[in-house]
Motif scaffolding. Sequence first.
Motif, PDB file in Angstrom:
ATOM      1  N   GLU A  29      46.987 -20.876  12.214  1.00 21.44           N
ATOM      2  CA  GLU A  29      47.843 -21.974  11.737  1.00 21.44           C
ATOM      3  C   GLU A  29      46.989 -23.138  11.211  1.00 21.44           C
ATOM      4  O   GLU A  29      47.221 -23.645  10.107  1.00 21.44           O
ATOM      5  CB  GLU A  29      48.734 -22.450  12.900  1.00 21.44           C
ATOM      6  CG  GLU A  29      49.515 -23.721  12.636  1.00 21.44           C
ATOM      7  CD  GLU A  29      49.680 -24.576  13.899  1.00 21.44           C
ATOM      8  OE1 GLU A  29      49.869 -24.023  15.000  1.00 21.44           O
ATOM      9  OE2 GLU A  29      49.602 -25.810  13.776  1.00 21.44           O
ATOM     10  N   HIS A  30      45.997 -23.561  11.988  1.00 21.15           N
ATOM     11  CA  HIS A  30      45.160 -24.676  11.546  1.00 21.15           C
ATOM     12  C   HIS A  30      44.498 -24.387  10.207  1.00 21.15           C
ATOM     13  O   HIS A  30      44.510 -25.217   9.290  1.00 21.15           O
ATOM     14  CB  HIS A  30      44.053 -24.947  12.574  1.00 21.15           C
ATOM     15  CG  HIS A  30      44.514 -25.729  13.759  1.00 21.15           C
ATOM     16  ND1 HIS A  30      43.661 -26.087  14.763  1.00 21.15           N
ATOM     17  CD2 HIS A  30      45.722 -26.223  14.103  1.00 21.15           C
ATOM     18  CE1 HIS A  30      44.313 -26.768  15.689  1.00 21.15           C
ATOM     19  NE2 HIS A  30      45.575 -26.864  15.312  1.00 21.15           N
ATOM     20  N   CYS A  77      45.222 -32.054  15.383  1.00 21.46           N
ATOM     21  CA  CYS A  77      45.904 -31.174  16.336  1.00 21.46           C
ATOM     22  C   CYS A  77      46.521 -31.974  17.474  1.00 21.46           C
ATOM     23  O   CYS A  77      45.866 -32.819  18.075  1.00 21.46           O
ATOM     24  CB  CYS A  77      44.933 -30.154  16.911  1.00 21.46           C
ATOM     25  SG  CYS A  77      45.738 -29.027  18.057  1.00 21.46           S
ATOM     26  N   GLY A  78      47.780 -31.708  17.768  1.00 24.57           N
ATOM     27  CA  GLY A  78      48.443 -32.380  18.876  1.00 24.57           C
ATOM     28  C   GLY A  78      48.112 -31.766  20.224  1.00 24.57           C
ATOM     29  O   GLY A  78      48.507 -32.283  21.261  1.00 24.57           O
ATOM     30  N   ASN A  79      47.394 -30.641  20.223  1.00 22.95           N
ATOM     31  CA  ASN A  79      47.060 -29.972  21.483  1.00 22.95           C
ATOM     32  C   ASN A  79      45.567 -30.008  21.767  1.00 22.95           C
ATOM     33  O   ASN A  79      45.061 -29.188  22.524  1.00 22.95           O
ATOM     34  CB  ASN A  79      47.512 -28.515  21.455  1.00 22.95           C
ATOM     35  CG  ASN A  79      49.009 -28.404  21.361  1.00 22.95           C
ATOM     36  OD1 ASN A  79      49.726 -29.054  22.105  1.00 22.95           O
ATOM     37  ND2 ASN A  79      49.471 -27.615  20.420  1.00 22.95           N
ATOM     38  N   HIS A  89      47.251 -19.983  16.812  1.00 22.86           N
ATOM     39  CA  HIS A  89      46.974 -21.408  16.662  1.00 22.86           C
ATOM     40  C   HIS A  89      45.813 -21.620  15.678  1.00 22.86           C
ATOM     41  O   HIS A  89      45.874 -22.473  14.786  1.00 22.86           O
ATOM     42  CB  HIS A  89      46.642 -21.978  18.050  1.00 22.86           C
ATOM     43  CG  HIS A  89      46.541 -23.475  18.108  1.00 22.86           C
ATOM     44  ND1 HIS A  89      45.918 -24.137  19.138  1.00 22.86           N
ATOM     45  CD2 HIS A  89      46.987 -24.436  17.270  1.00 22.86           C
ATOM     46  CE1 HIS A  89      45.988 -25.440  18.934  1.00 22.86           C
ATOM     47  NE2 HIS A  89      46.631 -25.660  17.799  1.00 22.86           N
TER      48      HIS A  89
HETATM   49 ZN    ZN Z   1      46.857 -27.478  16.808  1.00 24.58          ZN
END
Ligand code: ZN
Length: 790
Positions: free
Chosen positions: A682-683, A765-767, A679
Motif C-alpha cells: 500500500e505505501h 503513515c498513521g501506524n 501494508h
Molecule cells: Zn501505513
Amino acid sequence: MESPASATVSAGPAPGPTPTDLLSRLRSRGAGDPVTHVERVPARAGVPAPWPPWTPPELRDAFTRRGVTAPWRHQAEAANLAYDGGHVVVATGTASGKSMAYQLPALATLLADPRATALYLAPTKALAADQLRAVAALELEGVRPACYDGDTPRAEREWIRRHSRFVLTNPDMLHHGILPGHAQWSGFLRRLAYVVIDECHTYRGVFGSHVAHVLRRLRRQCARFGATPVFVLASATSGDPATAAGRLTGLPVAAVTEDASPRGGVTFALWEPPLLPPDSGSAPPVPPQPTGDHDDLHQVRRSALRETADLLADTVAEGVRTLAFVRSRKGAEVVAANARRALDDAVPGLGDRVAAYRGGYLREERRELERALLHGDLLGLASTNALELGVDLIGLDAVLICGYPGTRASLWQQAGRAGRSGQEALAVLVARDDPLDTYLVHHPEAIFGAPVEATVLDPANPYVLAPQLACAAVEAPLTPADLALFGDGAKEAIDELVAAGALRQRPTGWYWRHRERPEVDLRGEGGAPVCVVESATGRLLGTVDGGSSHFLLHPGAVYLHQGVSYVVDDLDLADGCALVHAEEPDWSTHARDVTDLSVVSVRSYVDAGPVGMFLGEVDVTSQVVSYQRRRIATGEVIDTRPLDLPTRELRTVAVWFTLSPQSLASAGVQPADVPGALHAAEHAAIGLLPLMATCDRWDIGGLSTAVHPDTEAPTVFVYDGHPGGAGFAERAYGTASAWLRATRDAIAECGCEAGCPSCVQSPKCGNGNNPLSKPDAVRVLDVVLANLPA
Ligand SMILES: [Zn+2]
Ligand SMILES: [Zn+2]
C-alpha cells in the motif's frame, strides 16, 4: 509562460570542462558509482515556419521589432488551427514560445475585427502581469490590453470592461467577479472571440474540477449573448494533453505537441546516493536539519541534500555555473551552506561564490543574484523552484535537481535552464529516499520515453458539481438544455439542490432561491483551512488545510514553518485556529490515527481469478488518537502521548484490490506476514501513483487489511483524500497494471534489506510504519500482476 523571442542567450564566461568530463570526475570521487543512467539529450535545430497568410502586416512587424523573424513550426500549426475555429492545446517544452501560438490568432482577429475581444486566464497574477507586458510591448492599435484581478483599482475596472479588448485575469476572478457581474460584462462577452488558458496543466485535482465548471459557466454566458469563442490552451508537456484539455473545457480539443524550437544538448545523469554503512544509519555525521522532508525516518542512504551540496561544491570548484533545485526553502539553504563550507575548506574565500535564493528576497535582489550567476561572478545558486526564477535565467552549464520535483513537466522546466545553443550542458537528478525517486533512477524510460503521466481532474465530482451548479443558477436559471453542458451527474445534483431547498423548479427552469450567492472556493479542500497563529505576537504564520490539521497541528505537535520550529499549544477546531510558540526541541512528533473504511458502492471491477480490482465510493472515518515524540538525532522513541480529537468522515472514490488467502499462501506469504505485506505494498503504491497522474502522495490515502468486512478478503485500498474524489483513484484503476508493475519494481530494486523510505516506508503513515514486510510486498504484487490483464 515563455516569451516568443527565446532564442537570445546571454554571454557567459569561458567554457569549462565538457559535461562528459565533468560527470566522470563527479562520479569517481566516492567508493561506488552513484550514476544509474546517462542520457544524451541531443541539441535540436529550430524548424521555422512561414507566417500564416492571414497574419496582418502590422502584427508581423510588431513581432519582428521584438526580434522574432518567423514563428516556429508548432507555433504556426497551433495558430492556424485556432484561426480556423478549432479548439487547440499546445503542449511543448519550456521556452518553446507557446505564447505566440495564441497571440497570433487572437491578435490577428482583434486587428481584423475592431469589435472582437479576447480573454486570457493564468493560474497566477504574476503570470498574467508578465503576459500583459508582452502583449503591450507589441504596441498594437486599439487592443488596449489590461489585467483585471483582485489588485485592479475600482476606478479602473469600469474602463477595462468598456474599452479593453484583451483582458488578462485568473479563474478565481472569473468565478468571483466576472461571471456574477455578467450584466456589466455583456458587451465584452458578446464579442468574445478567443479564450486563452495558459499553463492549463496546473488545473488538476479538485481545483481543476472547479475550474472546468467555471469555464462551462463562461461558455453558457457567452452562448446567451450569442458568442462561441475559440479556446486556445497552453500546457507543459504531459501525457494526453488533448484529453485533459477536453475535460477542462468540455469541448473537443486538438493537440500540438511537436516542439520545433531550438535547444542546446544536455547530458542528463540519474544519480542514486549510496547506502550508508549498516552501523551508521542511526548516527548521522552531522546533526540533521529539519527540512520539512521526511528526516524522521531511519536513514539508510546518504541524504539527497548532502549529496547535492557536495555536487554543487565540486562543480563550482571546476568553475562551472550551476543552479541547484531543492524542494524546500530550508533544504536550499542547507545545500548552499554545506557547499560554501566545503569550498572554503578547500580554498578560503571560494565559498562566497555560492548563494541561496530565498523567497523572502525582494524582486531586485533576486534579479541581482540571477545577473551575478549569468555573468559568472556567482558560480553556484541553490533555489526552491523554477517558478520564482526570472525567465532570462537560462543557458547555465549545469543544473542539479535534488529530488524528483513531482512531474516530468517540472523536471524538464528545471533541466531546461541548462544548455545554450552551440554548447553542451550537464543535468543531474539526485534521487531522494522516496519510492518514486527510486523507481525513476532505475527506469530512465519513464523519464526519457513517452510521457505517461496525465493531468487528472473529475468534473463529475458531486462535491464540485453541486456548488458550481448553484453558482450557475444565480447567474441565470438552469434549463434542461444546460444538463449536457455540465455533464454526467448534473441532473442528480440539481435534484439534490431542489430537495435541499436551494433551487426551485418552475416551468422555465431551476431558480436559485436565496438572496445571497453561494460561497464557493475553487481551491476548496476537506474543511476550512486552519490558521496557525504565534500566541506571543498574534502573527499569522500560515494556514494548513482542514484535512491535515489534526495530523500537523495537534497539541504538542512540532510544526515547521519556513525552516523555523514551533510547538503547538492549542488547536481550537471551532475557531479554525492553532496557537503556537517558537521552540526548537530536540524531538519531532508523529501523529497516529485509526482509520476505518467501508465500501458504499462499486462503480467498476475486474474479476481476475484469485485477484479482484475495484473502483467505487467509500466512506473513510479517521481519528488522530496519539502521537509519538522521537529524538531527531537518533530516531529513538521518547514516548507516546494520547490525544482527544474528534473523528472525521470523508466520502470519496477509492481503487482497491483483493487477493484470495490461498493465492498468498502459494506465493509463500505466511499468514502472520500478510498484514505487513499488504501494508508495505500500500505505501509503495501510494508513492508511485504520481507516476500515472499529476498528484502527490499527500493527495492520497490508503488502508490495508488482512481481511476486510466488505470484501471478506485481504485488501489494499487507495483513496482520494478529497471529498467526492479528484480523479486520482480513477486514473489508478485505469492504469492498474502499469501502476502496480512500477510499484513492484520500485520495491524489488531498492538495495536496502528490510525496507526503507526509498521503498516501503511512508512519512505519513498513521501506524508508525509497522508492520511492514518488504519481500512479501513483492510477492503480493507478483500475484496481482500475474492475474490482472495488462
Ligand atoms: Zn501505513
Ligand atoms: Zn528500500
